[in-house]
Write a protein that holds these residues in place. Sequence first.
Motif, short mmCIF file in Angstrom:
data_model
loop_
_atom_site.label_atom_id
_atom_site.label_comp_id
_atom_site.label_asym_id
_atom_site.label_seq_id
_atom_site.Cartn_x
_atom_site.Cartn_y
_atom_site.Cartn_z
N TYR A 107 37.66 28.05 70.53
CA TYR A 107 37.64 28.22 69.07
C TYR A 107 39.03 28.35 68.43
O TYR A 107 39.15 28.41 67.22
CB TYR A 107 36.82 29.45 68.68
N GLN A 108 40.07 28.46 69.23
CA GLN A 108 41.43 28.61 68.71
C GLN A 108 41.65 29.90 67.91
O GLN A 108 42.56 29.98 67.09
CB GLN A 108 41.81 27.39 67.84
N ILE A 109 40.78 30.88 68.11
CA ILE A 109 41.00 32.20 67.51
C ILE A 109 40.66 33.26 68.54
O ILE A 109 39.85 33.01 69.45
CB ILE A 109 40.14 32.44 66.24
N TYR A 152 39.32 31.65 73.26
CA TYR A 152 40.45 31.11 72.51
C TYR A 152 40.56 29.59 72.71
O TYR A 152 40.81 28.84 71.76
CB TYR A 152 41.75 31.79 72.94
#
Lengths: 112, 130, 100, 135
Positions: A60-62, A57
């Motif tokens: 990649y922020q997901i 996370y």
Amino acid sequence: MTAFVEFNGRTYDTDEEGYLANLSDWSPEIADYMAKLDDCDLGDAHWEVINFLRAYYQKYQIAPAVRVLTKAIGKKLGKDKGNSKYLYQLFPYGPAKQACKYAGLPKPTGCV
Amino acid sequence: MKFGIVINEGPYQHQSSDTAYHFTKAALAAGHTIVRVFYYHDGVNNGNNLATPPQDDRDIVKRWSALSKEHNLDLVVCVAAAQRRGIVDADQAKRSGKHAENLADGFRISGLGQLIETGIEADRLMVFGD
Amino acid sequence: MLHTVNKSPFQKNSFDTSLRLSRKGSDILLIEDAVYAALKDSAIAKTVKQAVTTHSIYVLEPDLMARGLQPARLIKGIQIVGYEGFVELAVKNDKVQSWL
Amino acid sequence: MGAIKKFMYINRTAPYGSIYSLEGLEVALIGAAFDQDVSMAFVDDGVFQLKKGQDTSKSGMKNFSLAYSALGDYDITKLYVEKESLQARGLTVEDLMPLTYEDQDDDYQEKPSIRVVDSEQLADIIAEQDVLLNY
């Protein structure tokens, strides 16, 4: 917010399903405590997955989809751990939902 | 022939919902099938039953509900887009602790996977938006 | 292949892009504000006249009428269709791309 | 579910100014689970989505540009960038994030996902698709 978790004399806002409202509230201790509320003791194997999710996370922020998670775990921690059976043993409510909750990631919107 | 319809803009702000509606009606009139109408981005606002347009204007939300009833259309609002914009059905309201629900008749909230499935099932996927 | 365009060419480059990224012989349908691209004597009329020779260009009648554009004002060779015609174009072509 | 279809996501909007590129990326990530033949095209202002060095720390928005680097994990390995759109904006491929994927058929070699193509090539690729979604 209509729900919260009380821990160490502090109140943490959560949603109805127990996901932290503020991701910055996360700590290993609150993760342990949230898991205990679900009758789940976090061992080293759980933490491998949680730490992996947090790193993913961060990068990649997901939150990774389950099949991306299994593939990446297999690559990082060995083929015997890179399958959904192993992950479901650790997180019986589903690795995406349950592990993301303890890892302090946003709740998956359940898009599929 | 099987059509899939995607609507990316809300009602009134942009003509795309109107165009999609007239296209859908014309396709049905010509004997074609509509696999699904999928609402994404601000398009989810087409399912907001709290809208109250003036009497001398078209009621876009009601119009979709009526068309759905008449032709048994599957109107699907994307859950992720709906959550951002506050389009909520009874189940979502309960789960997220909201006081109200506002999803219009004939619509249902589901995942983005339904958009991909529409693309797979339809012979033609028509995208209307801004 | 059918390409639809819904932006005025005086506001956004969607019509230009549809020409650039479509094969010769494709169908292009102008809807909503894109119907303004069909006007003769406009600043882009030269481009559109050229496009009529390489593509089949259609314009949606209800959107023309709503905007007060009479057929006599359109560039020659552009064909006028209604929503039924829009559906027929989508059936005739095996895929559709919307340039928004 | 029948034959595999060719899905292409055509991105023509810049990030942040509107939500289209973010929600478009969400579709691509979800769609990856359906085992279709997926590609993405970056055209017009869509090329700005891939600009490297995006920093949203002062704008208060989510920096979703980082998620493009995960596309390889999702088996989305064909990212077509239109040369003319890059040039018109004064950009070169060096301005873009270096996105890669691991090629399973080639001993997990890391390969670039970004393919710069000219308009004519891209028109041909678009004409070969089955399903086109636009963001």
